[in-house]
Write an enzyme that holds these catalytic residues in place. Structure first.
Site, PDB file in Angstrom:
ATOM      1  N   VAL A   1       1.026  -1.516  -0.082  1.00 22.39           N
ATOM      2  CA  VAL A   1       0.133   0.588   0.315  1.00 22.39           C
ATOM      3  C   VAL A   1       1.083   1.204   0.145  1.00 22.39           C
ATOM      4  CG1 VAL A   1      -2.393  -1.151   0.976  1.00 22.39           C
ATOM      5  CG2 VAL A   1      -0.002  -0.035   2.496  1.00 22.39           C
TER       6      VAL A   1
ATOM      7  N   SER B   1      -6.679   3.126  15.783  1.00 23.86           N
ATOM      8  CA  SER B   1      -5.871   2.963  16.735  1.00 23.86           C
ATOM      9  C   SER B   1      -6.721   2.922  18.552  1.00 23.86           C
ATOM     10  CB  SER B   1      -5.165   1.490  17.362  1.00 23.86           C
ATOM     11  OG  SER B   1      -4.421   1.322  18.369  1.00 23.86           O
TER      12      SER B   1
ATOM     13  N   TYR C   1       3.770   4.512  15.351  1.00 23.79           N
ATOM     14  CA  TYR C   1       3.093   4.271  15.348  1.00 23.79           C
ATOM     15  C   TYR C   1       1.981   4.978  16.272  1.00 23.79           C
ATOM     16  CZ  TYR C   1      -0.433   0.569  15.690  1.00 23.79           C
ATOM     17  OH  TYR C   1      -2.058  -0.392  15.478  1.00 23.79           O
TER      18      TYR C   1
ATOM     19  N   LYS D   1      -1.219   6.769  13.660  1.00 22.88           N
ATOM     20  CA  LYS D   1      -2.827   6.049  14.408  1.00 22.88           C
ATOM     21  C   LYS D   1      -3.604   7.661  14.434  1.00 22.88           C
ATOM     22  CE  LYS D   1      -2.571   1.962  12.770  1.00 22.88           C
ATOM     23  NZ  LYS D   1      -3.433   1.462  11.946  1.00 22.88           N
TER      24      LYS D   1
HETATM   25  N1  LIG Z   1      -4.126  -5.713  16.732  1.00 25.50           N
HETATM   26  C1  LIG Z   1      -4.419  -4.727  17.404  1.00 25.50           C
HETATM   27  O1  LIG Z   1      -4.244  -5.095  18.796  1.00 25.50           O
HETATM   28  C2  LIG Z   1      -4.665  -3.369  16.631  1.00 25.50           C
HETATM   29  C3  LIG Z   1      -4.998  -2.962  17.628  1.00 25.50           C
HETATM   30  C4  LIG Z   1      -5.708  -1.201  17.078  1.00 25.50           C
HETATM   31  C5  LIG Z   1      -5.384  -1.417  16.024  1.00 25.50           C
HETATM   32  N2  LIG Z   1      -4.714  -2.021  15.494  1.00 25.50           N
HETATM   33  C6  LIG Z   1      -4.580  -2.254  13.693  1.00 25.50           C
HETATM   34  O2  LIG Z   1      -5.022  -3.062  12.790  1.00 25.50           O
HETATM   35  C7  LIG Z   1      -4.822  -3.241  11.996  1.00 25.50           C
HETATM   36  C8  LIG Z   1      -4.300  -4.417  11.611  1.00 25.50           C
HETATM   37  O3  LIG Z   1      -4.135  -5.080  12.515  1.00 25.50           O
HETATM   38  P1  LIG Z   1      -3.496  -6.783  12.893  1.00 25.50           P
HETATM   39  O4  LIG Z   1      -3.451  -7.329  14.099  1.00 25.50           O
HETATM   40  O5  LIG Z   1      -4.540  -7.625  11.797  1.00 25.50           O
HETATM   41  O6  LIG Z   1      -2.248  -7.147  12.172  1.00 25.50           O
HETATM   42  P2  LIG Z   1      -1.732  -7.878  11.335  1.00 25.50           P
HETATM   43  O7  LIG Z   1       0.129  -8.281  11.306  1.00 25.50           O
HETATM   44  O8  LIG Z   1      -2.668  -9.244  12.044  1.00 25.50           O
HETATM   45  O9  LIG Z   1      -2.547  -7.844   9.932  1.00 25.50           O
HETATM   46  C9  LIG Z   1      -1.391  -6.857   9.372  1.00 25.50           C
HETATM   47  C10 LIG Z   1      -2.248  -6.755   7.584  1.00 25.50           C
HETATM   48  O10 LIG Z   1      -1.474  -5.595   6.580  1.00 25.50           O
HETATM   49  C11 LIG Z   1      -1.155  -6.392   5.025  1.00 25.50           C
HETATM   50  N3  LIG Z   1       0.055  -5.402   4.904  1.00 25.50           N
HETATM   51  C12 LIG Z   1       1.354  -5.339   6.607  1.00 25.50           C
HETATM   52  N4  LIG Z   1       2.313  -4.217   4.875  1.00 25.50           N
HETATM   53  C13 LIG Z   1       1.596  -4.132   4.019  1.00 25.50           C
HETATM   54  C14 LIG Z   1       1.986  -3.668   2.942  1.00 25.50           C
HETATM   55  N5  LIG Z   1       2.936  -2.252   3.372  1.00 25.50           N
HETATM   56  N6  LIG Z   1       1.211  -3.412   1.990  1.00 25.50           N
HETATM   57  C15 LIG Z   1       0.145  -4.021   1.915  1.00 25.50           C
HETATM   58  N7  LIG Z   1      -0.223  -5.203   3.218  1.00 25.50           N
HETATM   59  C16 LIG Z   1       0.330  -4.590   4.162  1.00 25.50           C
HETATM   60  C17 LIG Z   1      -0.089  -7.677   6.164  1.00 25.50           C
HETATM   61  O11 LIG Z   1      -0.323  -8.674   4.972  1.00 25.50           O
HETATM   62  C18 LIG Z   1      -1.747  -8.107   6.507  1.00 25.50           C
HETATM   63  O12 LIG Z   1      -2.654  -8.938   6.315  1.00 25.50           O
HETATM   64  C19 LIG Z   1      -3.356  -2.395  12.080  1.00 25.50           C
HETATM   65  O13 LIG Z   1      -3.203  -0.896  11.144  1.00 25.50           O
HETATM   66  C20 LIG Z   1      -3.171  -2.300  13.563  1.00 25.50           C
HETATM   67  O14 LIG Z   1      -1.941  -1.426  13.303  1.00 25.50           O
HETATM   68  C21 LIG Z   1      -4.381  -3.395  15.343  1.00 25.50           C
END
Ligand SMILES: NC(=O)c1ccc[n+]([C@@H]2O[C@H](COP(=O)([O-])OP(=O)(O)OC[C@H]3O[C@@H](n4cnc5c(N)ncnc54)[C@H](O)[C@@H]3O)[C@@H](O)[C@H]2O)c1
Length: 252
Positions: free
Chosen positions: A63, A142, A155, A159
């Site tokens: 992305v 987040s 990070y 966000k």
């Molecule tokens: N898990 C949590 O507690 C949490 C809390 C708040 C926000 N988030 C946000 O939710 C989103 C997803 O988090 P998650 O926990 O499911 O993470 P995850 O690591 O399980 O999944 C991340 C996804 O992003 C993709 N990705 C990473 N870099 C990329 C790039 N350069 N181009 C395209 N795709 C890319 C990966 O392939 C994967 O599919 C993130 O933006 C994260 O900041 C997560």
């Protein structure tokens, strides 16, 4: 079905929260395009969606790369002729004390989390404006976009930026029938949070900050994303929806 006839893009749709969103949207009748890193995980998600009777298309795209983003959205338009929903979920989080954050780490977080959201949002919105069909764009921010967590300054900053990006876009795109909102998950069980979940004393300590005393599941974020994407949220734009078991309401 709440998304029948719609076409959705979920970035980072191959794992965790994004995968749950992609699967839920497909269950609700949307044709779903997903992108991420790693072909095997993308193919596996497409397989799961199709096996359940849904329609999905995967792009191995970064992305933060404008050429790859443009090619992906062109591909969706060519295949399905429209784009109604975009979820900017792709994200990374590497923990580092503020004094040790490297320039590379800073740039990587800005590029994937924030610039990626900008590139996909702008291209998706242009597609929506061109077709005059409106749409819904969701920035996966987040609770770290609302409050600061130690050792995550880079990070947290991305966000927080995504929340203002949602407001700024909502302001300018309302006249085109495009709604833009931020979604702020708390602590959700994914591979991103696995190291903490696999450490019982650390997770017990962390859960003291969460009134509901448990971690959230990706499906609970997908349910909120579904609301924001659907016509049920027809008067909701520029806002941040917090889904965190009550974490941010707690002063001590
Ligand atoms: N898990 C949590 O507690 C949490 C809390 C708040 C926000 N988030 C946000 O939710 C989103 C997803 O988090 P998650 O926990 O499911 O993470 P995850 O690591 O399980 O999944 C991340 C996804 O992003 C993709 N990705 C990473 N870099 C990329 C790039 N350069 N181009 C395209 N795709 C890319 C990966 O392939 C994967 O599919 C993130 O933006 C994260 O900041 C997560």
């Amino acid at each position: 079905m709440r998304l029948a006839g719609k076409v959705a893009l979920v970035t980072g749709g191959s794992h965790g929260i994004g995968q749950a969103v992609a699967i839920r949207f497909a269950q609700e009748g949307a044709k779903v395009a997903l992108c991420g890193r790693g072909k095997a995980a993308l193919d596996e998600t497409v397989r799961q969606i199709e096996e359940a009777g849904g329609t999905a298309l995967a792009f191995e795209a970064d992305v933060s790369d404008k050429t790859q983003v443009d090619r992906m959205i062109d591909g969706i338009a060519e295949r399905w002729g429209r784009l109604d929903i975009a979820v900017n979920n792709a994200g990374i989080c590497e923990v580092a004390p503020f004094l040790n954050i490297t320039e590379d780490q800073w740039d990587r977080h800005m590029n994937v989390n924030l610039k990626g959201a900008f590139l996909v949002s702008q291209r998706a919105a242009r597609e929506m404006v061109k077709r005059g069909t409106g749409g819904s764009i969701i920035q996966m921010s987040s609770v770290n976009g609302l409050l600061a967590e130690a050792e995550q300054a880079h990070y947290n900053t991305t966000k927080g930026g995504m929340i203002n990006l949602a407001m700024s876009m909502a302001l300018e795109l309302a006249e085109h029938g495009i709604r833009v909102n931020a979604l702020c998950p708390g602590f959700i069980e994914t591979r991103l949070t696995k190291p903490l979940i696999d450490n019982p004393p650390a997770i017990a300590d962390y859960l003291r900050t969460v009134p509901m005393k448990r971690v959230g599941q990706p499906e609970e974020i997908a349910a909120a994303a579904l609301f924001l994407a659907s016509d049920e949220a027809s008067y909701v734009t520029g806002t941040s929806m917090v889904v965190d078991g009550g974490q941010v309401i707690k002063l001590s």
